[in-house]
Design an enzyme around this catalytic site. Structure first.
Site, PDB file in Angstrom:
ATOM      1  N   HIS A   1      67.685   8.153 101.355  1.00  0.00           N
ATOM      2  CA  HIS A   1      67.955   9.568 101.884  1.00  0.00           C
ATOM      3  C   HIS A   1      67.586   9.689 103.067  1.00  0.00           C
ATOM      4  O   HIS A   1      67.134  10.177 104.392  1.00  0.00           O
ATOM      5  CB  HIS A   1      67.080  10.718 101.020  1.00  0.00           C
ATOM      6  CG  HIS A   1      65.452  10.477 101.416  1.00  0.00           C
ATOM      7  ND1 HIS A   1      65.171  12.172 100.134  1.00  0.00           N
ATOM      8  CD2 HIS A   1      64.724  10.218 101.834  1.00  0.00           C
ATOM      9  CE1 HIS A   1      63.750  11.165 100.412  1.00  0.00           C
ATOM     10  NE2 HIS A   1      63.623  10.317 101.903  1.00  0.00           N
TER      11      HIS A   1
ATOM     12  N   ASP B   1      69.172  13.408  95.143  1.00  0.00           N
ATOM     13  CA  ASP B   1      67.448  13.453  95.443  1.00  0.00           C
ATOM     14  C   ASP B   1      66.696  14.594  94.852  1.00  0.00           C
ATOM     15  O   ASP B   1      66.346  15.576  95.280  1.00  0.00           O
ATOM     16  CB  ASP B   1      67.503  13.378  97.330  1.00  0.00           C
ATOM     17  CG  ASP B   1      66.489  13.255  97.969  1.00  0.00           C
ATOM     18  OD1 ASP B   1      65.152  12.646  97.434  1.00  0.00           O
ATOM     19  OD2 ASP B   1      65.991  13.414  99.363  1.00  0.00           O
TER      20      ASP B   1
ATOM     21  N   HIS C   1      60.675   5.757 101.987  1.00  0.00           N
ATOM     22  CA  HIS C   1      60.776   7.379 102.380  1.00  0.00           C
ATOM     23  C   HIS C   1      60.620   7.165 103.685  1.00  0.00           C
ATOM     24  O   HIS C   1      59.629   7.120 103.979  1.00  0.00           O
ATOM     25  CB  HIS C   1      60.071   8.229 100.667  1.00  0.00           C
ATOM     26  CG  HIS C   1      59.799   9.554 102.073  1.00  0.00           C
ATOM     27  ND1 HIS C   1      60.518  10.162 102.266  1.00  0.00           N
ATOM     28  CD2 HIS C   1      58.844  10.050 103.034  1.00  0.00           C
ATOM     29  CE1 HIS C   1      60.321  11.560 102.584  1.00  0.00           C
ATOM     30  NE2 HIS C   1      59.040  11.535 103.421  1.00  0.00           N
TER      31      HIS C   1
ATOM     32  N   LEU D   1      61.654  13.676  88.265  1.00  0.00           N
ATOM     33  CA  LEU D   1      61.431  13.903  86.697  1.00  0.00           C
ATOM     34  C   LEU D   1      60.181  14.755  87.235  1.00  0.00           C
ATOM     35  O   LEU D   1      59.505  14.156  87.944  1.00  0.00           O
ATOM     36  CB  LEU D   1      61.964  12.832  85.778  1.00  0.00           C
ATOM     37  CG  LEU D   1      62.941  11.923  85.964  1.00  0.00           C
ATOM     38  CD1 LEU D   1      62.646  11.030  84.970  1.00  0.00           C
ATOM     39  CD2 LEU D   1      64.229  13.074  85.209  1.00  0.00           C
TER      40      LEU D   1
END
Lengths: 314, 432
Positions: B242, B315, B189, B73
């Protein structure tokens, strides 16, 4: 969109150009060599046209060459260096584009440290954009002038063995030359330490060597690349002396090339790092001075062709 | 406000929908009725309560509101890119009713009060539940552990440093060990930082041609291999976000076979696009991790089908035009993804071999379960978070015209089949 920025009204890269287009540029450049040698100019060709040299990276050689080319064709030439413009004060590349549009620029010569910056500008400016070197992407006029130099000496490009040596990883000159020479039918080799070879460079149609003597064997042309000293600090090469020992061009290494092999360098040279002075200054083998002369003629040809295309579109 | 002693019942009645709830094996044509924001009942012949608002579904799919487990965000700290309010608009348009927000904002979500604040800000939108990831290390700086216990108590669903892998193997070991004690997973990540430093595209022929600094694809597998070994050592739960390469999936598959607490998600760009999308220096396709070669894209698409991948997340990384209109290497990485999450996933249903029920499962119950949320299913008595979509209805992604603020989609110009007709949050229509 991909093709519109590659060909047509701009000169952004060699990749994607076809042999007839390249040959036509070289032929026209050839005529400008003769014109320049005769001491004449053709100042009516770009009269009233504005050429801006927009340089975000210092380069006396290329900027001067474009300046001379523009002036010989009668253009109004303005040099905008990064040091004198507001791009240092946070103005973005696209703000600059807006300013240039407002100034009604016809030809925009761009040198930029980032790959693709001229492509970005080309999408936003009205002028014809000429890439004068972007990051590690391309330097199309350098490849054209190198090709012209070779062609004048050897009469052709096809079938020649050209060894491009040194820091290929960071070299836009190498990329443009690889694209141009392979598409024109030359056999291109790249030679250098494995840490300075781009990933999958072989896919561009070249043979890869990590040994100078193997790579120079029977070569017609030996094209040396500049090694920037910062490469050492990034640990890609342990030291200058080690680099010169294995990858610097000297008379001994040159011996394995063809007896009449010619030596080129885009400049500026690091003597004693990638090239020995005796080789660089060899009046018979070295084409380094001639490259500079061809540079002006090639840039005149490029300015000529792009301004004609722009007129046609008007 | 008028206070009455008599309870007012509000009903919404969805008529003739394809009810799809993979978690419960439900896939049938029928009706669904909500009461006061909760699911009352659903099935073949359930009867319309008096005064109910009737939604004619005409055979469109009615499924649980989507649960997006990876969203950045703009708020707090990057409001020029996006606010929670505009993100909520985009989410509603994308059929998303619950999302998990990454903590690498400004400030980082490394304090219990910030976790509570994020949840509350979600409630304020009235259309979105925001689940908060909390920082794994203070300030997401990768130096010392954040107060995982207190953060967990405040409602953090899991821990992560967002777009940064933990460089120190020792610290990662500690993190997995300590988080395990609080029953929380660590979200990674997966990108080896020193290999990725300065990189702008996946290393290989294309990056070489464009003269862009490359990141070797193996930078991902290196971190995954390390953290799988640490999960085995510590017994901790690790989730790889991801994932984008064939080799990553191979490692994860093997870890799952071994019974380790290892899970992963991927995002639409990694099964829909390959590296050629950046051709001619298109910065809107500059992502982190960078788009990969076609073989990797195909492997990720296959991983959705074979079960190696546990969830599809958007994502979503909002970026401003000024972040993107720069030379490629200088442009910010990241693509917006809330609006296109369902449509791009459905392309795998239409054009590849992903079953619709599996696609919806990857977008609803599976991520909800990973986050410890009871969202993502159609259960009687559960909050009526619903998404109604026409799977075959076509539309085109146009950057600049998407709902919400962030327009940095890597899918600009893409024609899609699958349109969200309506989104309901706790029984209230918030889109369509």
């Amino acid at each position: 969109m991909a093709t519109s920025t590659r060909t047509g009204r701009h000169l952004l890269q060699i990749e994607g150009m076809h042999p007839p287009e390249i040959a036509a540029m070289l032929d026209l450049a050839e005529s400008y060599v003769l014109l320049n040698r005769s001491g004449k100019t053709q100042r009516d060709l770009l009269r009233g046209r504005t050429l801006i040299n927009l340089f975000f990276e210092d380069s006396t050689r290329t900027r001067t060459s474009f300046e001379l080319a523009g002036k010989r064709l009668g253009a109004d030439v303005i040099n905008m260096g990064v040091f004198t413009s507001s791009v240092n004060k946070g103005e973005t590349l696209l703000d600059t584009a807006g300013t240039l549009n407002a100034m009604q620029t016809d030809l925009l010569v761009v040198r930029h440290p980032e790959s693709g910056a001229p492509n970005l500008l080309a999408q936003k400016v009205d002028a014809a954009v000429i890439n004068a070197g972007d990051g590690t992407h391309e330097h199309p006029t350098q490849a054209l002038l190198d090709a012209l130099t070779i062609r004048r000496r050897r009469g052709r490009l096809e079938g020649l063995v050209v060894a491009i040596c040194g820091d290929v990883l960071h070299s836009r000159v190498a990329r443009s030359n690889i694209h141009l020479l392979t598409v024109m039918g030359a056999r291109v080799r790249v030679v250098g330490p494995a840490t300075l070879m781009p990933s999958e460079i072989g896919r561009l149609g070249v043979e890869v060597f990590h040994d100078m003597k193997a790579g120079l064997q029977d070569a017609d042309i030996v094209m040396m690349l500049r090694l920037q000293r910062e490469r050492m600090t990034r640990g890609l090469v342990p030291s200058e002396r080690e680099y010169f020992r294995f990858f610097g061009l000297d008379a001994e290494k040159l011996r394995v090339a063809k007896p009449d092999a010619l030596v080129m360098h885009p400049g500026p040279m690091n003597r004693g790092v990638e090239i020995d002075s005796a080789v660089a200054d060899d009046p018979v083998r070295s084409l380094i001075r001639e490259q500079v002369e061809m540079g002006v003629a090639v840039r005149m040809a490029v300015l000529d062709i792009l301004s004609r295309r722009a007129r046609r579109n008007d | 406000m008028v206070v009455t002693t008599e309870m007012v019942m509000t009903h919404t009645y969805f008529r003739h929908a394809r009810l799809l709830d993979p978690a419960n094996g439900l896939d049938q044509v029928g009706d669904l009725c909500t009461e006061n924001g909760r699911i009352l009942t659903f099935g073949a012949a359930i009867g319309v309560p008096e005064g109910a608002e009737i939604i004619e579904c005409d055979g469109a799919v009615l499924c649980p509101g989507l649960v997006d487990m990876r969203v950045s965000l703009g708020e707090p700290g990057y409001e020029y890119r996006e606010t929670i309010a505009t993100a909520a608009q985009a989410a509603a348009a994308g059929g998303i009713t619950t999302l998990a927000a990454l903590p690498d904002s400004r400030p980082a979500i490394d304090d219990p009060a910030l976790v509570r604040l994020l949840r509350a800000r979600g409630e304020e939108t009235g259309s979105l539940t925001i689940l908060a990831y909390a920082a794994l290390t203070r300030g997401c700086r990768g130096e010392e552990l954040a107060e995982l216990g207190l953060l967990r108590e405040a409602g953090a669903v899991a821990f992560t440093d967002g777009c940064q892998a933990i460089a120190s193997t020792r610290l990662m070991r500690l993190a997995l060990t300590y988080a395990r004690g609080f029953g929380a997973m660590v979200v990674v990540h997966p990108e080896e930082a020193s290999l990725a430093a300065g990189g702008a595209a996946t290393e290989g022929e294309l990056a070489t041609r464009l003269g862009l600094p490359g990141i070797p694809a193996v930078a991902e597998a290196i971190v995954i291999a390390r953290d799988i070994r640490l999960a085995r050592l510590t017994g901790g739960a690790v989730h790889f976000a991801h994932v984008s390469t064939a080799e990553s999936l191979m490692l994860i598959r093997r870890a799952k076979d071994e019974g380790l607490a290892v899970t992963c998600d991927t995002a639409p760009p990694y099964f829909d696009l390959n590296e050629t999308a950046i051709g001619d220096f298109r910065t809107y396709a500059k992502l982190s991790p960078p788009l990969r070669r076609e073989e990797d894209r195909m492997a990720i698409a296959a991983g959705l089908v074979d079960g190696t991948i546990d969830a599809i997340a958007s994502d979503h990384q909002p970026r401003d035009a000024d972040d993107k209109r720069l030379p490629f290497a200088q442009a910010a990485a990241g693509g917006s993804g809330l609006v296109t999450l369902l449509g791009i996933t459905l392309a795998q249903v239409h054009n590849a071999s992903l079953p619709l029920a599996r696609a919806i499962e990857l977008l609803t119950s599976r991520p909800a379960k990973l986050l410890g949320s009871d969202a993502g299913t159609l259960a009687r008595g559960a909050a009526a978070d619903l998404c109604l979509f026409a799977p075959e209805h076509a539309w085109r992604v146009v950057a600049g015209e998407l709902p919400g603020k962030a327009q940095n989609t890597p899918f600009d110009g893409r024609a899609l089949e699958g349109t969200v007709l309506g989104t309901w949050k706790a029984g209230r229509r918030v889109f369509g």
